[in-house]
Structure formats: structure tokens, C-alpha cells
Design an enzyme around this catalytic site. Structure first.
Site, short mmCIF file in Angstrom:
data_model
loop_
_atom_site.label_atom_id
_atom_site.label_comp_id
_atom_site.label_asym_id
_atom_site.label_seq_id
_atom_site.Cartn_x
_atom_site.Cartn_y
_atom_site.Cartn_z
N ASP A 98 25.21 37.46 32.62
CA ASP A 98 25.79 38.57 32.32
C ASP A 98 26.11 38.20 30.72
OD1 ASP A 98 26.97 40.75 31.26
OD2 ASP A 98 28.77 40.67 32.73
N GLN A 151 37.01 37.54 40.04
CA GLN A 151 36.86 39.08 40.18
C GLN A 151 35.98 39.15 41.37
OE1 GLN A 151 35.32 40.42 36.32
NE2 GLN A 151 33.34 40.49 37.15
N ARG A 162 35.49 31.42 30.71
CA ARG A 162 35.15 32.09 29.59
C ARG A 162 36.14 31.45 28.37
NH1 ARG A 162 35.49 38.49 31.36
NH2 ARG A 162 33.67 38.32 32.83
N GLU A 173 43.13 46.88 31.75
CA GLU A 173 41.80 47.37 32.27
C GLU A 173 41.60 46.35 33.68
OE1 GLU A 173 37.27 45.58 31.67
OE2 GLU A 173 38.16 46.61 29.80
N ASP A 214 35.44 52.52 32.16
CA ASP A 214 36.44 51.41 32.44
C ASP A 214 37.74 52.23 33.43
OD1 ASP A 214 35.24 49.31 31.41
OD2 ASP A 214 36.48 49.33 29.44
N SER A 269 35.50 47.07 34.98
CA SER A 269 34.40 47.73 34.06
C SER A 269 33.22 47.58 34.89
CB SER A 269 33.92 46.72 32.88
OG SER A 269 32.94 46.94 32.42
#
Length: 344
Positions: free
Chosen positions: A56, A125, A110, A258, A245, A261
Site C-alpha cells: 500500500d 490494524q 511507518r 480517525e 473515513d 480508512s
């Protein structure tokens, strides 16, 4: 976002009890989500070979952690950002029919994240994906799916309350649907994040539709890579986008958060269009993209739901580091400790 230290913050669970609560939430939510959306669990990769197009790209500019594999002639691999495209590939490989799908525990690194109350270099997630029919590619199907996910979140929130009655529910009964283009038109003086703040505080839980494409002001609400969510198809409301979102109001930090997504994924037509719009038509030659364009992959809807963010929200924590083990700057740790925020 700068580090937020809530005034008079009081943790509601000790670290040891927090660990028990985290497991309870994760076990309950993934089983509830699977039941609501007809999903089955599959095993996820931590890394993928570079050059396949399966990783992704998030907003299309972030760089993955990479390494070479000695036993494979130094081929390069990269740690996943999320599994948005890998899941669609697996749906096709497993031949999962319309109306059914899969979910997995996704762990990512990340390194480019700004570290604050919500952001960590470690990302966990639930990545999920579901096969749909071509005729399901519409706003009604998107909203129905969002409502099922939100129902699962609220069920687990009440489970937390039953186990820990001093942690009272804060989420509203229903989630409110909004269009990014409408918000840009109605609040031209506000930035996209400011619009999210106003709406999330007003309604408690919102789903903003149409994220990735340029709005009426010529700017996107937020970035999206061109090759997973469909943010360019004109929907029934007359706006561009079949994605969005889930954003909720965090009463501890007094900010919008958030949680997910997600969206209906690109068709061959919208993939071609979005690659052109983002100036990267050469990606059509990558393995995943060729399969999609040649009709070898099913139509799908999917997304990611932050595990640590959900735990943080439902347990009324002030920092994501209270529900996950990661790495933080020393001054960050000290500032949190001074306020009674104990990071794992």
C-alpha cells in the site's frame, strides 16, 4: 500534531489490568466484525517483495522500510504499510464469492510518522476486504457497510462498560454521513482537518465520503494512493468518491480521531483514470495492476481499523503508547510520566 497533555488526566485502569482489557477488546471486536461482515481470518505477511505493486502506497509518497534477502540473490523486500491490495489479491486467489470476505491482523512500521498521542512508528490494524458484485459499487452499499462496522464498535464499547462500569460509553447511537465536497463548500474558510474537528465534535461520530480526489476548492480533503480506493467515480449524490473515513470525537483529548480508512475499491476504469490523474500511468505495468486491468481480480470493498486507536478510545486513554509497545523520544516519555500517562 504536538503532544497533548490533558488537564487532570486520571488513568482508569492500571497497566496490568489494561493488558487484560486490550485482549478482551481485540478478541471481541474481531469476532464481532467477522460476524457483521461475513469475514474469515487469514494470515498476513509482514513484508512483500518490492516491485509487485502489492504494498500500500498510502498517500503515494511515503517510503517503506526495505531490506535485501541474502538467500534470494539480494532481492529487495519491504515491510508493509497496510494490506489494501494484498487482500484483494487473496480474495481472487481463494475464490471468495460476493458477500463474503477476509480479515487479518496487520502489523506495520511507518518510520515517517510524527510521534504524538495518536501516531506511532508501529501500526497495528484489522485489515479486511470483502468481495462484492459490480452493482454493489454504490453509496448505499458503502453506508450499509459503515453502519455494520460502527455497530460492532458500539457493541464492544458496551462490553467494556459491562466489565469496567467506571468506563462509561461516549459514542452516539448512530454515525453521521457527510460529503467532503459539501464540507468544502459550506466551510471554505476552514482547512479539511478543521472541518473534521467541527463535525466530529458536533455529531460524535462521522463518516466523510470522497477522500482523495480534488474537491470544489481544487484540493483533496486528504491524500489517497490512486490504486486501491475509488475516489474518482461520481456517486449517486453527484460527488466524486466511493470511499471515506470513520472519525469519532475523543473526549479525553478533545480532538477528532480517525479510526478507519475504507472504501469501495477501484474498478479497471477508475484505476486507469486515477493513475492518469496522479501522473503515474506506468504503474499499470506492475503485477497487481495488470491483474486488475485484465479482470483477474474481483470487485471489492475494504479498509483498515486501528487496533491500538480503538483500544485507546474505548479505555479512555490519553496516549496510544498506553495500549501498545513502541519507541518514543525520551522527552516524550518524561512529559507523559509527569502527567501520569504511563507508556507500555
Amino acid at each position: 500534531m504536538p503532544l497533548i497533555i490533558p488537564q487532570k488526566y486520571r488513568r482508569k485502569l492500571l497497566p496490568e489490568t489494561t493488558e487484560v482489557a486490550i485482549k478482551m477488546i481485540k478478541d471481541a471486536f474481531q469476532s464481532t466484525l467477522a460476524q457483521e461482515l461475513n469475514l474469515r481470518r487469514v494470515t498476513a505477511p509482514l513484508f512483500l517483495l518490492s516491485g509487485t505493486g502489492l504494498n500500500d502506497d498510502l498517500n503515494g509518497v511515503e517510503h517503506a522500510v526495505t531490506f535485501t534477502i541474502d538467500a534470494m540473490n539480494s532481492q529487495k523486500a519491504e515491510v508493509v504499510h497496510s494490506l489494501a491490495k494484498w487482500k484483494r489479491y487473496k480474495l481472487g486467489a481463494y475464490g471468495i464469492p460476493a458477500g463474503y470476505g477476509l480479515y487479518t491482523d496487520m502489523n506495520a512500521i511507518r518510520t515517517f510518522e510524527d510521534l504524538d498521542n495518536l501516531h506511532s512508528i508501529y501500526v497495528d490494524q484489522w485489515d479486511w476486504e470483502k468481495t462484492i458484485r459490480q452493482e454493489d459499487r454504490n453509496i448505499k452499499y458503502l453506508k450499509d457497510t459503515v453502519n455494520k462496522i460502527y455497530a460492532a464498535i458500539r457493541k464492544v464499547e458496551h462490553l467494556v462498560y459491562e466489565r469496567f462500569p467506571h468506563i462509561t460509553p461516549t459514542l452516539p447511537e448512530e454515525i453521521t454521513f457527510l460529503y467532503a465536497d459539501e464540507l468544502a463548500r459550506d466551510y471554505p474558510e476552514l482547512s479539511p482537518k478543521e472541518r473534521e474537528t467541527v463535525m466530529a465534535k458536533k455529531y460524535g461520530a462521522i463518516f466523510i465520503i470522497g477522500i482523495g480526489g480534488d474537491l470544489c476548492d481544487g484540493k483533496p480533503h486528504d491524500g489517497r494512493a490512486p490504486d486501491y480506493d475509488d475516489w474518482s467515480t461520481i456517486n449517486e449524490a453527484g460527488y466524486a468518491g466511493l470511499n471515506g473515513d470513520i472519525i469519532v470525537w475523543n473526549h479525553v483529548l478533545d480532538i477528532p480521531v480517525e479510526l478507519s480508512s475504507m472504501g469501495i475499491r477501484v474498478s479497471p476504469e477508475s484505476l486507469t483514470r486515477q493513475l492518469e490523474m496522479r501522473g503515474c500511468p506506468e504503474k499499470a505495468q506492475l503485477t497487481f495492476h495488470r491483474m486488475l486491468l485484465e479482470g483477474e481480480l474481483p470487485y471489492t470493498i475494504g479498509g483498515g481499523i486501528g487496533q491500538s486507536r480503538l483500544c485507546m478510545l474505548l479505555l479512555h486513554k490519553a496516549h496510544v503508547g498506553e495500549v501498545q509497545a513502541s519507541i518514543w523520544p525520551e522527552e516524550h516519555i518524561m512529559d507523559c510520566a509527569a502527567a501520569g500517562i504511563e507508556l507500555l
